[in-house]
Design a protein around this motif. Structure first.
Motif, PDB file in Angstrom:
ATOM      1  N   SER A 302       0.829  -1.208   0.000  1.00  0.00           N
ATOM      2  CA  SER A 302       0.000   0.000   0.000  1.00  0.00           C
ATOM      3  C   SER A 302       0.862   1.257   0.000  1.00  0.00           C
ATOM      4  O   SER A 302       0.604   2.205  -0.750  1.00  0.00           O
ATOM      5  N   SER A 303       1.898   1.261   0.828  1.00  0.00           N
ATOM      6  CA  SER A 303       2.781   2.427   0.888  1.00  0.00           C
ATOM      7  C   SER A 303       3.513   2.648  -0.431  1.00  0.00           C
ATOM      8  O   SER A 303       3.672   3.778  -0.889  1.00  0.00           O
ATOM      9  N   SER A 304       3.965   1.547  -1.041  1.00  0.00           N
ATOM     10  CA  SER A 304       4.631   1.652  -2.343  1.00  0.00           C
ATOM     11  C   SER A 304       3.666   2.179  -3.392  1.00  0.00           C
ATOM     12  O   SER A 304       4.020   3.004  -4.243  1.00  0.00           O
ATOM     13  N   ASN A 305       2.440   1.700  -3.341  1.00  0.00           N
ATOM     14  CA  ASN A 305       1.408   2.149  -4.268  1.00  0.00           C
ATOM     15  C   ASN A 305       1.155   3.648  -4.112  1.00  0.00           C
ATOM     16  O   ASN A 305       1.036   4.387  -5.095  1.00  0.00           O
ATOM     17  N   SER A 306       1.096   4.103  -2.855  1.00  0.00           N
ATOM     18  CA  SER A 306       0.919   5.536  -2.589  1.00  0.00           C
ATOM     19  C   SER A 306       2.111   6.330  -3.110  1.00  0.00           C
ATOM     20  O   SER A 306       1.955   7.455  -3.596  1.00  0.00           O
ATOM     21  N   GLY A 307       3.304   5.750  -2.992  1.00  0.00           N
ATOM     22  CA  GLY A 307       4.509   6.420  -3.476  1.00  0.00           C
ATOM     23  C   GLY A 307       4.474   6.639  -4.978  1.00  0.00           C
ATOM     24  O   GLY A 307       4.808   7.723  -5.474  1.00  0.00           O
ATOM     25  N   ILE A 308       4.046   5.621  -5.713  1.00  0.00           N
ATOM     26  CA  ILE A 308       3.959   5.745  -7.163  1.00  0.00           C
ATOM     27  C   ILE A 308       2.889   6.762  -7.539  1.00  0.00           C
ATOM     28  O   ILE A 308       3.057   7.574  -8.462  1.00  0.00           O
ATOM     29  N   TYR A 309       1.777   6.741  -6.811  1.00  0.00           N
ATOM     30  CA  TYR A 309       0.717   7.728  -7.025  1.00  0.00           C
ATOM     31  C   TYR A 309       1.266   9.146  -6.810  1.00  0.00           C
ATOM     32  O   TYR A 309       1.074  10.037  -7.646  1.00  0.00           O
ATOM     33  N   ALA A 310       1.938   9.352  -5.677  1.00  0.00           N
ATOM     34  CA  ALA A 310       2.429  10.682  -5.324  1.00  0.00           C
ATOM     35  C   ALA A 310       3.458  11.191  -6.335  1.00  0.00           C
ATOM     36  O   ALA A 310       3.421  12.364  -6.736  1.00  0.00           O
ATOM     37  N   THR A 311       4.378  10.326  -6.767  1.00  0.00           N
ATOM     38  CA  THR A 311       5.414  10.762  -7.705  1.00  0.00           C
ATOM     39  C   THR A 311       4.821  11.125  -9.059  1.00  0.00           C
ATOM     40  O   THR A 311       5.231  12.117  -9.683  1.00  0.00           O
ATOM     41  N   SER A 312       3.843  10.348  -9.518  1.00  0.00           N
ATOM     42  CA  SER A 312       3.261  10.634 -10.829  1.00  0.00           C
ATOM     43  C   SER A 312       2.473  11.941 -10.809  1.00  0.00           C
ATOM     44  O   SER A 312       2.551  12.736 -11.754  1.00  0.00           O
ATOM     45  N   ARG A 313       1.724  12.206  -9.711  1.00  0.00           N
ATOM     46  CA  ARG A 313       0.964  13.453  -9.629  1.00  0.00           C
ATOM     47  C   ARG A 313       1.882  14.649  -9.434  1.00  0.00           C
ATOM     48  O   ARG A 313       1.626  15.735  -9.944  1.00  0.00           O
ATOM     49  N   MET A 314       2.967  14.437  -8.688  1.00  0.00           N
ATOM     50  CA  MET A 314       3.906  15.528  -8.488  1.00  0.00           C
ATOM     51  C   MET A 314       4.599  15.882  -9.808  1.00  0.00           C
ATOM     52  O   MET A 314       4.778  17.059 -10.145  1.00  0.00           O
ATOM     53  N   LEU A 315       4.971  14.870 -10.568  1.00  0.00           N
ATOM     54  CA  LEU A 315       5.621  15.107 -11.849  1.00  0.00           C
ATOM     55  C   LEU A 315       4.650  15.763 -12.829  1.00  0.00           C
ATOM     56  O   LEU A 315       5.045  16.621 -13.638  1.00  0.00           O
ATOM     57  N   TYR A 316       3.391  15.386 -12.750  1.00  0.00           N
ATOM     58  CA  TYR A 316       2.349  16.014 -13.574  1.00  0.00           C
ATOM     59  C   TYR A 316       2.259  17.511 -13.256  1.00  0.00           C
ATOM     60  O   TYR A 316       2.222  18.356 -14.156  1.00  0.00           O
ATOM     61  N   GLY A 317       2.237  17.844 -11.957  1.00  0.00           N
ATOM     62  CA  GLY A 317       2.184  19.246 -11.555  1.00  0.00           C
ATOM     63  C   GLY A 317       3.426  20.012 -11.974  1.00  0.00           C
ATOM     64  O   GLY A 317       3.343  21.162 -12.421  1.00  0.00           O
ATOM     65  N   LEU A 318       4.592  19.385 -11.854  1.00  0.00           N
ATOM     66  CA  LEU A 318       5.844  20.038 -12.263  1.00  0.00           C
ATOM     67  C   LEU A 318       5.854  20.317 -13.764  1.00  0.00           C
ATOM     68  O   LEU A 318       6.353  21.350 -14.216  1.00  0.00           O
ATOM     69  N   ALA A 319       5.310  19.372 -14.534  1.00  0.00           N
ATOM     70  CA  ALA A 319       5.251  19.582 -15.985  1.00  0.00           C
ATOM     71  C   ALA A 319       4.322  20.747 -16.318  1.00  0.00           C
ATOM     72  O   ALA A 319       4.608  21.556 -17.214  1.00  0.00           O
ATOM     73  N   LYS A 320       3.199  20.858 -15.613  1.00  0.00           N
ATOM     74  CA  LYS A 320       2.279  21.961 -15.841  1.00  0.00           C
ATOM     75  C   LYS A 320       2.901  23.301 -15.455  1.00  0.00           C
ATOM     76  O   LYS A 320       2.526  24.349 -15.983  1.00  0.00           O
ATOM     77  N   GLN A 321       3.867  23.265 -14.532  1.00  0.00           N
ATOM     78  CA  GLN A 321       4.566  24.484 -14.119  1.00  0.00           C
ATOM     79  C   GLN A 321       5.805  24.748 -14.975  1.00  0.00           C
ATOM     80  O   GLN A 321       6.587  25.643 -14.667  1.00  0.00           O
ATOM     81  N   HIS A 322       6.004  23.920 -16.018  1.00  0.00           N
ATOM     82  CA  HIS A 322       7.175  24.029 -16.890  1.00  0.00           C
ATOM     83  C   HIS A 322       8.466  23.712 -16.138  1.00  0.00           C
ATOM     84  O   HIS A 322       9.543  24.158 -16.545  1.00  0.00           O
ATOM     85  N   HIS A 323       8.374  22.953 -15.061  1.00  0.00           N
ATOM     86  CA  HIS A 323       9.554  22.534 -14.312  1.00  0.00           C
ATOM     87  C   HIS A 323       9.991  21.117 -14.676  1.00  0.00           C
ATOM     88  O   HIS A 323      10.991  20.614 -14.152  1.00  0.00           O
ATOM     89  N   ALA A 324       9.225  20.432 -15.530  1.00  0.00           N
ATOM     90  CA  ALA A 324       9.541  19.074 -15.974  1.00  0.00           C
ATOM     91  C   ALA A 324       9.144  18.954 -17.442  1.00  0.00           C
ATOM     92  O   ALA A 324       8.341  19.759 -17.938  1.00  0.00           O
ATOM     93  N   PRO A 325       9.698  17.980 -18.169  1.00  0.00           N
ATOM     94  CA  PRO A 325       9.330  17.815 -19.577  1.00  0.00           C
ATOM     95  C   PRO A 325       7.821  17.697 -19.769  1.00  0.00           C
ATOM     96  O   PRO A 325       7.118  17.099 -18.951  1.00  0.00           O
ATOM     97  N   ALA A 326       7.333  18.264 -20.855  1.00  0.00           N
ATOM     98  CA  ALA A 326       5.891  18.338 -21.100  1.00  0.00           C
ATOM     99  C   ALA A 326       5.233  16.974 -21.196  1.00  0.00           C
ATOM    100  O   ALA A 326       4.036  16.840 -20.930  1.00  0.00           O
TER     101      ALA A 326
END
Length: 486
Positions: A302-326
């Motif tokens: 469960s914790s690993s699953n939450s980790g993958i969830y959190a990283t993907s949403r964080m990377l999504y937000g960073l991309a929307k902020q132009h801080h990560a590849p589109a």
């Protein structure tokens, strides 16, 4: 000015309901740091670890209250990264976002290491890398489904954890009341808490030594702050989840460890395995030990699953902020940021394969857990810094908040002092000191990336100018508000 990266928040499906948020919040309070790391923490601090768990939970409750007030100040914030960028500036948003992405990669690696160790309870001859690959492929598949499917999975896994821990507490109390004597001649009784060297057998040094595992045990509590864009009613759900944190800490941490050390003297708890499995093995309940082992595997998964969830949403937000590849800002047909999921699981898999082949699983777990603990302290500190700036620059919003942080003038500084003590404690052990060396390297790498990526970026320069203008306007408005209040 509204944060610029909110324009497409509607693309993420609001598929998480009240029960999902409730149980995910509980799951964030119960992780491998408790199930596996508590054995190490108990061996270092003895029964005094109860005080450390209670104190850490007390401090982090106020961090969560600060986060909650900020998120509800502007419902366009999708996560604490958004308010860090909006209040502290684009540099803070970049560092917080990428650090949170990285720390969940590290934390998920620790969980996979733990799962490999748990599976060896049943299959001691199975190579650890096989179990690591199987679990990661399972998590990859589950995370590519809809967010509602993620919420359902976390809901039922959290139910398993809650039922197991409540069952453990009642069983432990029953064994103490009936005066159960284990095959080794140990009687379950309350006096086991102080009969083996006192409540603090290793003194203050032992308490400091137990801090690292305790911090990692609470890591993930803030994950509810990454779900704002996918919850149906954040104004109701977020405060309700945060309000229940103290009760959960008392039951799931203090209550569980208290009963554990009453049934099994702390001197008999192995630092190299889950004390929950060890307790049932010690009292001769091998079948129950297998059930608990299944529960802790579920918890780590469960914790690993939450980790993958959190990283993907964080990377999504960073991309929307132009801080990560589109590419990481694109959604699949299920409205899932699949690019971030593939990247996260790939990194977790590669690192886990290396670490699961080390001689000591607990040493690998402790090293990775130490790195994660330090970065989580940075994340929590940035939440508090953003809160202090918010109180100063937006005093009217703070005064009118319906979810105002209690003791807001003192608790941020008390929390900073506590985090400083944790950092000092990490420097005392050679096993955890290496993690302190890794943190400056991480920030140096981030700093170089940020410098070379943004210095010629017109979007960034425009955002910096807008941010400066907004700060000037907010400071002027704050002065007028305070003048009227006087």
């Amino acid at each position: 000015m509204k944060v610029s990266n909110m324009e497409k928040s509607k693309d993420l499906e609001r598929g998480l309901g009240q029960r999902h948020i409730e149980m995910i919040a509980i799951g964030g309070c119960i992780g491998t740091g408790l199930f596996m790391g508590s054995g190490k923490a108990i061996s270092l601090a003895g029964p005094g670890i109860l005080f450390i768990y209670a104190l850490t939970g007390f401090i982090l409750y106020f961090v969560m209250r600060a986060m909650g007030e900020l998120l509800l100040y502007n419902l366009e914030y999708k996560s604490f990264v958004d308010f860090a960028e909006d209040i502290l500036g684009p540099t803070a948003g970049f560092f917080v976002g990428w650090s949170y992405w990285f720390v969940w990669i590290v934390a998920a690696i620790a969980e996979i290491i733990a799962i490999s160790g748990y599976i060896s309870f049943w299959l001691p001859n199975l190579p650890h890398w096989i179990s690591a690959v199987c679990i990661i492929l399972l998590l990859l598949t589950l995370n590519l489904l809809t967010v509602k499917a993620f919420g359902e999975l976390e809901f039922w896994m959290a139910i398993i954890k809650v039922v197991a821990i409540v069952g453990l507490i009642f069983l432990g109390l029953y064994l103490c009341v009936t005066g159960f004597v284990s095959p080794t001649g140990i009687q379950a009784k309350v006096s086991n808490l102080w009969s083996y060297g006192g409540f603090m057998p290793h003194g203050v040094t032992g308490l400091l030594a137990g801090l690292q595992m305790t911090i990692f045990a609470f890591a993930g509590m803030e994950i509810i702050g990454t779900m704002m864009a996918e919850t149906r009613n954040p104004k109701v759900m977020l405060p309700d989840a945060i309000h229940k944190i103290p009760m959960r800490i008392m039951i799931f941490y203090v209550g569980t460890i208290l009963v554990l050390m009453m049934v099994t003297p702390w001197t008999d708890i192995s630092p190299d395995e889950s004390p929950f499995v060890g307790m049932f093995s010690l009292i001769g309940m091998v079948s129950a030990a297998s059930i608990v082992n299944l529960v802790v595997i579920s918890s780590a998964t469960s914790s690993s699953n939450s980790g993958i969830y959190a990283t993907s949403r964080m990377l999504y937000g960073l991309a929307k902020q132009h801080h990560a590849p589109a590419v990481f800002g694109r959604l699949s047909s299920h409205k899932i940021p699949s690019g971030g999921i593939f990247l996260g699981t790939g990194l977790i898999l590669s690192a886990a394969l290396i670490l699961t082949n080390t001689q000591s699983m607990m040493s690998a777990f402790e090293l990775v857990g130490s790195v994660a603990a330090i970065i989580f302290i940075f994340i929590w500190s940035m939440i508090l810094i953003a809160y202090l700036v918010y109180c100063k620059r937006l005093p009217q919003a703070h005064d009118e908040s319906e979810f105002k942080m209690p003791l807001s003038k003192t608790m941020p500084y008390v929390s900073f002092a506590f985090f400083a003590i944790v950092i000092y404690a990490l420097s005392l052990s050679e096993d955890t000191r290496i993690a302190l060396y890794a943190l400056p390297i991480w920030f140096l790498v981030l700093g170089l990336i940020y410098f070379f990526k943004t210095r010629n970026n017109p979007y960034h320069q425009k955002f910096v100018e807008q941010f400066r203008e907004k700060v000037i306007a907010q400071n002027a408005a704050a002065e007028k508000y305070r003048a009227r209040a006087r």
